[in-house]
Design an enzyme around this catalytic site. Structure first.
Site, PDB file in Angstrom:
ATOM      1  N   HIS A  86      14.827  16.016  23.048  1.00 55.12           N
ATOM      2  CA  HIS A  86      13.910  15.862  24.180  1.00 55.12           C
ATOM      3  C   HIS A  86      12.517  16.236  23.702  1.00 55.12           C
ATOM      4  O   HIS A  86      12.280  17.371  23.278  1.00 55.12           O
ATOM      5  CB  HIS A  86      14.310  16.746  25.362  1.00 55.12           C
ATOM      6  CG  HIS A  86      13.262  16.747  26.446  1.00 55.12           C
ATOM      7  ND1 HIS A  86      12.893  15.597  27.101  1.00 55.12           N
ATOM      8  CD2 HIS A  86      12.491  17.741  26.953  1.00 55.12           C
ATOM      9  CE1 HIS A  86      11.943  15.881  27.978  1.00 55.12           C
ATOM     10  NE2 HIS A  86      11.673  17.176  27.913  1.00 55.12           N
ATOM     11  N   ASP A  88       8.667  16.411  24.813  1.00 56.60           N
ATOM     12  CA  ASP A  88       7.685  16.355  25.897  1.00 56.60           C
ATOM     13  C   ASP A  88       6.453  15.561  25.468  1.00 56.60           C
ATOM     14  O   ASP A  88       5.866  15.829  24.424  1.00 56.60           O
ATOM     15  CB  ASP A  88       7.248  17.767  26.292  1.00 56.60           C
ATOM     16  CG  ASP A  88       8.337  18.502  27.051  1.00 56.60           C
ATOM     17  OD1 ASP A  88       8.752  17.996  28.111  1.00 56.60           O
ATOM     18  OD2 ASP A  88       8.776  19.567  26.590  1.00 56.60           O
ATOM     19  N   ASP A 210      15.625  17.291  31.821  1.00 55.93           N
ATOM     20  CA  ASP A 210      14.614  18.343  31.706  1.00 55.93           C
ATOM     21  C   ASP A 210      13.805  18.629  32.966  1.00 55.93           C
ATOM     22  O   ASP A 210      13.296  19.728  33.111  1.00 55.93           O
ATOM     23  CB  ASP A 210      13.661  18.026  30.550  1.00 55.93           C
ATOM     24  CG  ASP A 210      12.796  19.237  30.201  1.00 55.93           C
ATOM     25  OD1 ASP A 210      13.363  20.300  29.879  1.00 55.93           O
ATOM     26  OD2 ASP A 210      11.567  19.126  30.266  1.00 55.93           O
TER      27      ASP A 210
END
Length: 253
Positions: A86, A88, A210
């Site tokens: 993941h 960002d 998330d």
């Protein structure tokens, strides 16, 4: 004004110009032969068995999607490990800092190195799989690759070993975002995947692991995206989880 005509109109006009009220035998034979050839090619393509001339590359039907999953064992508990990352698209660092791995004293992250190492491992071991989400980073990485690397990655995608999920430019927040912004960023990422990888680049899983909290509107938007048939999320308040469990137990009594 633009006009349209049938395929046979040219042949009919040629016959009229030659003074014949019907097609000549030669023209009729040519039309029939062309029709038979078109039908044969179409059927061969549909069956996936088109034989190409010697020296030409034979194309294979991609085995992406669920067809590329490892086989499961009936009667056993099948545990699925999902290697993923993941990344960002801007949080504690800027997008550039995240991609290039700068300012690691703030957060240790360098997305370009993640993609480099993942692709290298996938190419070295055909049993490995990986899923990826944030197209903002992947599209930047893709633009920096050679044609040979792009071809190798295309093959990984066609084999279902590198799978794109969610498909948006980022994994958007669900609490403070407007639906139009969500649609725009999803459209941007999905368009890149479609233009670059075709059908095998189309995500099948809405992967939202998330965002801090989930909204019904987000699930509704995902339900309207063509091809998405699964919604995976992760973050939830522990008290909500306990409450939901208690509610289910009471409903079963």
């Amino acid at each position: 004004m633009a006009t349209t005509r049938s395929r046979g109109s040219g042949l009919k006009r040629a016959s009229r110009e030659a003074g014949s009220p019907v097609l000549s035998h030669d023209l009729l034979f040519q039309e029939m032969a062309a029709a038979v050839l078109r039908a044969a090619v179409f059927l061969s393509l549909c069956a996936g068995s088109l034989t190409l001339p010697s020296g030409s590359r034979q194309t294979r039907r991609p085995s992406c999607g669920y067809e590329a999953c490892h086989e499961t064992k009936a009667g056993a508990l099948n545990v699925h490990l999902v290697p993923h990352t993941h990344d960002d698209v801007g949080w504690l660092k800027t997008v550039d800092q995240y991609y290039y791995g700068a300012r690691n004293e703030i957060q240790h992250a360098g997305v370009q190195y993640i993609l480099d190492s993942v692709v290298r491992q996938l190419l070295s071991d055909p049993t490995k799989r990986f899923i990826y989400v944030e197209i903002a980073f992947f599209s930047r990485w893709w633009q920096q690759q050679s044609e040979d690397m792009r071809s190798a990655v295309q093959q990984l995608v066609n084999q279902g070993r590198l799978e794109f999920i969610n498909g948006g430019w980022s994994m958007n927040d669900e609490a403070t975002t407007h639906y139009s912004a969500i649609i725009d960023q999803m459209s941007l990422g999905l368009r890149f995947l479609n233009d670059t990888f075709g059908e095998c680049g189309r995500p099948r899983v809405a992967w939202h692991i998330d965002p801090f909290g989930h909204s019904r509107e987000q699930a509704s938007l995902f339900a309207q995206v063509r091809g998405l048939d699964t919604h995976a999320d992760r973050l939830a308040d522990c008290t909500d989880s306990v409450q939901h469990t208690d509610d289910r137990l009471r409903a079963q009594r």
